[in-house]
Design a protein around this motif. Structure first.
Motif, PDB file in Angstrom:
ATOM      1  N   SER A 126       0.947  -1.226  -0.081  1.00 43.56           N
ATOM      2  CA  SER A 126      -0.245   0.015  -0.037  1.00 43.56           C
ATOM      3  C   SER A 126       1.050   1.321  -0.033  1.00 43.56           C
ATOM      4  CB  SER A 126      -0.848   0.125   1.166  1.00 43.56           C
ATOM      5  OG  SER A 126      -1.513   1.215   1.230  1.00 43.56           O
ATOM      6  N   GLU A 127       1.969   1.384   0.832  1.00 45.89           N
ATOM      7  CA  GLU A 127       2.826   2.468   1.085  1.00 45.89           C
ATOM      8  C   GLU A 127       3.401   2.572  -0.601  1.00 45.89           C
ATOM      9  OE1 GLU A 127       5.268   1.511   4.024  1.00 45.89           O
ATOM     10  OE2 GLU A 127       3.911   2.319   5.429  1.00 45.89           O
ATOM     11  N   LYS A 128       3.921   1.354  -1.072  1.00 41.80           N
ATOM     12  CA  LYS A 128       4.506   1.538  -2.499  1.00 41.80           C
ATOM     13  C   LYS A 128       3.627   2.273  -3.661  1.00 41.80           C
ATOM     14  CE  LYS A 128       8.119  -1.859  -2.715  1.00 41.80           C
ATOM     15  NZ  LYS A 128       8.336  -3.119  -3.162  1.00 41.80           N
ATOM     16  N   ARG A 129       2.386   1.919  -3.540  1.00 44.18           N
ATOM     17  CA  ARG A 129       1.375   2.127  -4.551  1.00 44.18           C
ATOM     18  C   ARG A 129       1.183   3.765  -4.282  1.00 44.18           C
ATOM     19  NH1 ARG A 129      -2.143  -2.624  -3.480  1.00 44.18           N
ATOM     20  NH2 ARG A 129      -1.476  -4.261  -4.635  1.00 44.18           N
ATOM     21  N   HIS A 130       0.881   4.105  -2.955  1.00 43.09           N
ATOM     22  CA  HIS A 130       0.726   5.574  -2.597  1.00 43.09           C
ATOM     23  C   HIS A 130       1.829   6.301  -3.173  1.00 43.09           C
ATOM     24  CE1 HIS A 130      -0.749   8.975  -0.453  1.00 43.09           C
ATOM     25  NE2 HIS A 130       0.520   9.045   0.138  1.00 43.09           N
ATOM     26  N   LEU A 131       3.291   5.978  -2.983  1.00 42.10           N
ATOM     27  CA  LEU A 131       4.066   6.812  -3.425  1.00 42.10           C
ATOM     28  C   LEU A 131       4.063   6.945  -5.088  1.00 42.10           C
ATOM     29  CD1 LEU A 131       7.026   5.597  -1.270  1.00 42.10           C
ATOM     30  CD2 LEU A 131       6.162   7.798  -1.282  1.00 42.10           C
ATOM     31  N   GLN A 132       3.858   5.801  -5.721  1.00 38.02           N
ATOM     32  CA  GLN A 132       3.774   5.851  -7.032  1.00 38.02           C
ATOM     33  C   GLN A 132       2.489   6.728  -7.617  1.00 38.02           C
ATOM     34  OE1 GLN A 132       5.790   4.534  -9.616  1.00 38.02           O
ATOM     35  NE2 GLN A 132       7.073   4.274  -7.786  1.00 38.02           N
ATOM     36  N   ASN A 133       1.622   6.702  -6.913  1.00 36.61           N
ATOM     37  CA  ASN A 133       0.241   7.238  -7.311  1.00 36.61           C
ATOM     38  C   ASN A 133       0.618   8.889  -7.089  1.00 36.61           C
ATOM     39  OD1 ASN A 133      -1.310   5.270  -7.869  1.00 36.61           O
ATOM     40  ND2 ASN A 133      -2.401   5.133  -5.981  1.00 36.61           N
ATOM     41  N   GLN A 134       1.300   9.174  -6.027  1.00 38.68           N
ATOM     42  CA  GLN A 134       1.719  10.454  -5.800  1.00 38.68           C
ATOM     43  C   GLN A 134       2.647  11.160  -6.873  1.00 38.68           C
ATOM     44  OE1 GLN A 134      -0.661  11.094  -3.505  1.00 38.68           O
ATOM     45  NE2 GLN A 134       0.722  12.698  -2.803  1.00 38.68           N
ATOM     46  N   ILE A 135       3.419  10.362  -7.193  1.00 43.06           N
ATOM     47  CA  ILE A 135       4.584  10.612  -8.252  1.00 43.06           C
ATOM     48  C   ILE A 135       3.525  11.215  -9.568  1.00 43.06           C
ATOM     49  CG2 ILE A 135       6.324   9.989  -9.857  1.00 43.06           C
ATOM     50  CD1 ILE A 135       7.381   8.320  -7.390  1.00 43.06           C
ATOM     51  N   ARG A 136       2.935  10.171  -9.930  1.00 38.42           N
ATOM     52  CA  ARG A 136       1.947  10.324 -11.237  1.00 38.42           C
ATOM     53  C   ARG A 136       1.114  11.499 -11.121  1.00 38.42           C
ATOM     54  NH1 ARG A 136       3.874   6.457 -13.667  1.00 38.42           N
ATOM     55  NH2 ARG A 136       3.353   4.503 -14.018  1.00 38.42           N
ATOM     56  N   LYS A 137       0.568  11.757  -9.861  1.00 36.75           N
ATOM     57  CA  LYS A 137      -0.534  13.025  -9.703  1.00 36.75           C
ATOM     58  C   LYS A 137       0.503  14.313  -9.800  1.00 36.75           C
ATOM     59  CE  LYS A 137      -3.753  10.899  -6.616  1.00 36.75           C
ATOM     60  NZ  LYS A 137      -4.301  11.007  -5.266  1.00 36.75           N
ATOM     61  N   SER A 138       1.524  14.214  -9.204  1.00 33.99           N
ATOM     62  CA  SER A 138       2.578  15.443  -9.125  1.00 33.99           C
ATOM     63  C   SER A 138       2.986  15.729 -10.843  1.00 33.99           C
ATOM     64  CB  SER A 138       3.731  15.035  -8.324  1.00 33.99           C
ATOM     65  OG  SER A 138       4.633  16.214  -8.332  1.00 33.99           O
ATOM     66  N   GLN A 139       3.285  14.565 -11.223  1.00 32.08           N
ATOM     67  CA  GLN A 139       3.436  14.980 -12.816  1.00 32.08           C
ATOM     68  C   GLN A 139       2.481  15.429 -13.397  1.00 32.08           C
ATOM     69  OE1 GLN A 139       4.895  10.818 -14.076  1.00 32.08           O
ATOM     70  NE2 GLN A 139       7.005  11.283 -13.358  1.00 32.08           N
ATOM     71  N   PHE A 140       1.235  15.111 -13.457  1.00 32.76           N
ATOM     72  CA  PHE A 140       0.181  15.525 -14.198  1.00 32.76           C
ATOM     73  C   PHE A 140       0.037  17.188 -13.792  1.00 32.76           C
ATOM     74  CE2 PHE A 140      -3.369  13.596 -11.955  1.00 32.76           C
ATOM     75  CZ  PHE A 140      -3.847  14.470 -11.780  1.00 32.76           C
ATOM     76  N   ARG A 141      -0.101  17.444 -12.415  1.00 36.79           N
ATOM     77  CA  ARG A 141      -0.381  18.606 -12.097  1.00 36.79           C
ATOM     78  C   ARG A 141       0.763  19.605 -12.514  1.00 36.79           C
ATOM     79  NH1 ARG A 141      -1.187  16.357  -6.124  1.00 36.79           N
ATOM     80  NH2 ARG A 141      -3.495  15.916  -6.319  1.00 36.79           N
ATOM     81  N   THR A 142       1.970  19.160 -12.574  1.00 34.19           N
ATOM     82  CA  THR A 142       3.037  20.253 -13.088  1.00 34.19           C
ATOM     83  C   THR A 142       2.882  20.381 -14.646  1.00 34.19           C
ATOM     84  OG1 THR A 142       4.577  19.145 -11.386  1.00 34.19           O
ATOM     85  CG2 THR A 142       5.550  20.244 -13.446  1.00 34.19           C
ATOM     86  N   ALA A 143       2.436  19.189 -15.241  1.00 37.18           N
ATOM     87  CA  ALA A 143       2.315  19.606 -16.750  1.00 37.18           C
ATOM     88  C   ALA A 143       1.036  20.382 -17.159  1.00 37.18           C
ATOM     89  CB  ALA A 143       2.015  18.238 -17.319  1.00 37.18           C
ATOM     90  N   VAL A 144      -0.071  20.398 -16.367  1.00 37.56           N
ATOM     91  CA  VAL A 144      -1.056  21.274 -16.286  1.00 37.56           C
ATOM     92  C   VAL A 144      -0.774  22.836 -15.896  1.00 37.56           C
ATOM     93  CG1 VAL A 144      -3.333  21.774 -15.109  1.00 37.56           C
ATOM     94  CG2 VAL A 144      -3.008  19.484 -15.963  1.00 37.56           C
ATOM     95  N   LYS A 145       0.094  22.753 -14.928  1.00 32.64           N
ATOM     96  CA  LYS A 145       0.377  24.372 -14.728  1.00 32.64           C
ATOM     97  C   LYS A 145       1.255  24.952 -15.720  1.00 32.64           C
ATOM     98  CE  LYS A 145       0.300  23.480  -9.632  1.00 32.64           C
ATOM     99  NZ  LYS A 145       1.291  23.470  -8.375  1.00 32.64           N
ATOM    100  N   LYS A 146       2.098  23.998 -16.361  1.00 32.06           N
ATOM    101  CA  LYS A 146       2.729  24.536 -17.437  1.00 32.06           C
ATOM    102  C   LYS A 146       2.177  24.817 -18.673  1.00 32.06           C
ATOM    103  CE  LYS A 146       6.387  22.782 -20.670  1.00 32.06           C
ATOM    104  NZ  LYS A 146       7.058  21.495 -21.045  1.00 32.06           N
ATOM    105  N   VAL A 147       1.046  24.215 -18.890  1.00 35.35           N
ATOM    106  CA  VAL A 147       0.116  24.544 -20.149  1.00 35.35           C
ATOM    107  C   VAL A 147      -0.613  26.025 -19.799  1.00 35.35           C
ATOM    108  CG1 VAL A 147      -2.103  23.866 -21.131  1.00 35.35           C
ATOM    109  CG2 VAL A 147      -0.316  22.159 -20.712  1.00 35.35           C
ATOM    110  N   LEU A 148      -1.149  26.065 -18.513  1.00 39.17           N
ATOM    111  CA  LEU A 148      -1.950  27.126 -18.062  1.00 39.17           C
ATOM    112  C   LEU A 148      -1.015  28.380 -18.033  1.00 39.17           C
ATOM    113  CD1 LEU A 148      -4.215  26.046 -15.226  1.00 39.17           C
ATOM    114  CD2 LEU A 148      -4.689  26.224 -17.625  1.00 39.17           C
ATOM    115  N   LEU A 149       0.227  28.222 -17.824  1.00 35.42           N
ATOM    116  CA  LEU A 149       1.282  29.618 -17.835  1.00 35.42           C
ATOM    117  C   LEU A 149       1.539  29.893 -19.298  1.00 35.42           C
ATOM    118  CD1 LEU A 149       3.142  31.038 -15.908  1.00 35.42           C
ATOM    119  CD2 LEU A 149       4.808  29.023 -16.324  1.00 35.42           C
ATOM    120  N   LEU A 150       1.724  28.806 -20.058  1.00 39.25           N
ATOM    121  CA  LEU A 150       1.886  29.256 -21.510  1.00 39.25           C
ATOM    122  C   LEU A 150       0.723  29.866 -22.073  1.00 39.25           C
ATOM    123  CD1 LEU A 150       4.001  25.819 -22.930  1.00 39.25           C
ATOM    124  CD2 LEU A 150       4.724  28.437 -22.487  1.00 39.25           C
ATOM    125  N   ALA A 151      -0.462  29.249 -21.752  1.00 40.27           N
ATOM    126  CA  ALA A 151      -1.650  29.873 -22.278  1.00 40.27           C
ATOM    127  C   ALA A 151      -1.901  31.374 -21.861  1.00 40.27           C
ATOM    128  CB  ALA A 151      -3.048  28.943 -21.824  1.00 40.27           C
TER     129      ALA A 151
END
Length: 93
Positions: free
Chosen positions: A14-39
């Motif tokens: 469960s801890e491993k999955r939680h870490l992996q999920n946090q990484i994935r969420k962080s990656q897409f949040r960062t990508a979304v912020k980048k898009v909004l900044l460029l827009a």
């Protein structure tokens, strides 16, 4: 703390999955912020938008977020990008 071997193992998994999920969420949040900044700057967002969509889809694929949440986030992202692009166009006129 769990005493049974299987319970201990489940906690570790469960801890491993939680870490992996946090990484994935962080990656897409960062990508979304980048898009909004460029827009907001009025730059071309097509490349970064497809990258953000990819990251959101991957997060949904592995179960970090629900597939309907992914669809909702993508929809709202496009809506915001179009809004920013319209603001930039009116400001340039």
């Amino acid at each position: 703390m769990a005493n049974i071997k299987s319970a201990i193992k489940n906690i570790k998994k469960s801890e491993k999955r939680h870490l992996q999920n946090q990484i994935r969420k962080s990656q897409f949040r960062t990508a979304v912020k980048k898009v909004l900044l460029l827009a907001q700057k009025g730059e071309d967002v097509s490349q970064s938008l497809s990258e953000a969509f990819s990251k959101i889809d991957k997060a949904a694929k592995v179960g970090a977020i629900h597939k309907k949440q992914a669809a909702r986030r993508k929809s709202r992202l496009v809506k915001k990008v179009r809004s920013f692009q319209a603001q930039v166009q009116t400001a340039q006129k």
